[in-house]
Design an enzyme around this catalytic site. Sequence first.
Site, mmCIF file in Angstrom:
data_model
loop_
_atom_site.group_PDB
_atom_site.id
_atom_site.type_symbol
_atom_site.label_atom_id
_atom_site.label_comp_id
_atom_site.label_asym_id
_atom_site.label_seq_id
_atom_site.Cartn_x
_atom_site.Cartn_y
_atom_site.Cartn_z
ATOM 1 N N ASP A 190 45.808 46.635 -13.860
ATOM 2 C CA ASP A 190 45.020 45.350 -13.335
ATOM 3 C C ASP A 190 45.558 44.186 -12.830
ATOM 4 O O ASP A 190 46.877 44.020 -12.990
ATOM 5 C CB ASP A 190 44.227 45.310 -14.537
ATOM 6 C CG ASP A 190 42.901 44.692 -14.460
ATOM 7 O OD1 ASP A 190 42.318 44.302 -13.253
ATOM 8 O OD2 ASP A 190 42.624 43.422 -15.173
ATOM 9 N N SER A 191 44.665 43.423 -12.465
ATOM 10 C CA SER A 191 45.128 41.920 -12.073
ATOM 11 C C SER A 191 45.654 41.435 -13.260
ATOM 12 O O SER A 191 46.206 40.130 -12.983
ATOM 13 C CB SER A 191 44.040 41.396 -11.097
ATOM 14 O OG SER A 191 43.019 41.195 -12.169
ATOM 15 N N CYS A 214 40.747 48.567 -12.654
ATOM 16 C CA CYS A 214 40.336 47.519 -12.010
ATOM 17 C C CYS A 214 39.436 47.903 -10.814
ATOM 18 O O CYS A 214 39.626 48.409 -10.133
ATOM 19 C CB CYS A 214 41.694 46.484 -11.234
ATOM 20 S SG CYS A 214 41.161 45.254 -10.363
ATOM 21 N N GLU A 244 40.758 35.975 -18.935
ATOM 22 C CA GLU A 244 42.063 35.500 -18.881
ATOM 23 C C GLU A 244 42.720 34.559 -19.803
ATOM 24 O O GLU A 244 43.550 34.613 -20.682
ATOM 25 C CB GLU A 244 42.658 35.447 -17.432
ATOM 26 C CG GLU A 244 42.806 36.344 -16.726
ATOM 27 C CD GLU A 244 43.801 37.407 -17.024
ATOM 28 O OE1 GLU A 244 45.025 36.992 -17.135
ATOM 29 O OE2 GLU A 244 43.389 38.696 -16.704
ATOM 30 N N CYS A 287 33.347 45.028 -13.502
ATOM 31 C CA CYS A 287 34.894 44.554 -13.565
ATOM 32 C C CYS A 287 35.405 44.703 -14.987
ATOM 33 O O CYS A 287 34.856 44.499 -15.958
ATOM 34 C CB CYS A 287 34.623 42.770 -13.148
ATOM 35 S SG CYS A 287 36.252 42.113 -13.569
ATOM 36 N N HIS A 313 37.180 43.099 -16.643
ATOM 37 C CA HIS A 313 37.489 41.982 -17.542
ATOM 38 C C HIS A 313 36.209 41.915 -18.367
ATOM 39 O O HIS A 313 36.215 41.312 -19.331
ATOM 40 C CB HIS A 313 37.596 40.678 -16.779
ATOM 41 C CG HIS A 313 39.023 40.575 -16.348
ATOM 42 N ND1 HIS A 313 39.699 41.188 -15.225
ATOM 43 C CD2 HIS A 313 40.025 39.811 -16.839
ATOM 44 C CE1 HIS A 313 40.934 40.919 -15.079
ATOM 45 N NE2 HIS A 313 41.022 40.034 -15.957
HETATM 46 N N1 DGL Z 1 39.591 43.388 -13.503
HETATM 47 C C1 DGL Z 1 39.277 43.300 -12.199
HETATM 48 C C2 DGL Z 1 38.294 44.040 -11.910
HETATM 49 O O1 DGL Z 1 37.901 45.064 -12.672
HETATM 50 C C3 DGL Z 1 39.137 42.027 -11.429
HETATM 51 C C4 DGL Z 1 39.341 40.686 -11.902
HETATM 52 C C5 DGL Z 1 39.953 39.731 -10.551
HETATM 53 O O2 DGL Z 1 39.216 39.286 -9.830
HETATM 54 O O3 DGL Z 1 41.335 39.835 -10.792
HETATM 55 O O4 DGL Z 1 37.242 43.996 -10.747
#
Ligand code: DGL
Length: 272
Positions: free
Chosen positions: A10-11, A73, A152, A184, A186
């Site tokens: 993931d990011s 992600c 984050e 997302c 997150h």
């Molecule tokens: N966790 C990422 C997702 O599922 C995105 C967060 C980001 O913008 O990096 O979209």
Amino acid sequence: MSGASIGIFDSGVGGLSVWRQVVHHLPHERLIYLADQAHVPYGQRSASEIQAFCHTIAEQLLALECKAIVVACNTASAVALEPLRRALPGVPILGLEPAVKPAVSLTRSGVVGVMATPATFQGELYRATVGRWAGDVQVVEQVCIGLADLVEQGELEGKRCDASLRQFLEPMLAAGADTIVLGCTHYPFVIETIRRLVGPSLAVLDPAPAVARHLGAVLEARGLLQVGGEPPQHAFFTTGDPQAFDRALARLVGATCRSLPLAWCNGRLEAR
Ligand code: DGL
């Protein structure tokens, strides 16, 4: 290959919401998690930039002997899943797509809300998912700029988190949504705060358990599933600050681990 690991990336910390479900459903699998925190958030970056990151990360995970890859992600899946599958045809690669299908079957008001990043909404995967499953259900798209950053930073509750969530939830509630999709990875880390704000009559959907179950089925079908054996030692890599990532690991998924640092160098990943 059944002894090899599963790569999850993931990011940043968001993919840990998928990681914890994979640990739960596939307890014998060794997982290698890679957080590209040097580039978080991905959500407002261009498709070509995200695709380049994803290709390098996938190559890195294969170099670490991963037998399968989970793009944990939604943003990366939206723009890079198909290109990755084309580039690495022999490798099972799973991605995340907003859970529009289960939301459509759950809604009684006929309105569902989807929370995601701009890049996810712009991607073809999202359009195709809505086109395939929405039917006559109204889908309200809510871009949540800044929400992944809050996660984050470990702000999962409190005034700033509440205020930011209220502003995102309000338009979906006003449109009559009774089902909200967390598009997302997150966002499941603030699912309790979301539930508190919207009340018990709304359904809030996290797709991670379904992804973990699907991964198990894919591995089994290919004869790659690890059954039994010693409890695996999972590994974590970050392109950001490893100590901060270790604190997030403890806070978000209760793992006490030392992550390993990676650095981007001319578009490649190197050990630091
Ligand atoms: N966790 C990422 C997702 O599922 C995105 C967060 C980001 O913008 O990096 O979209």
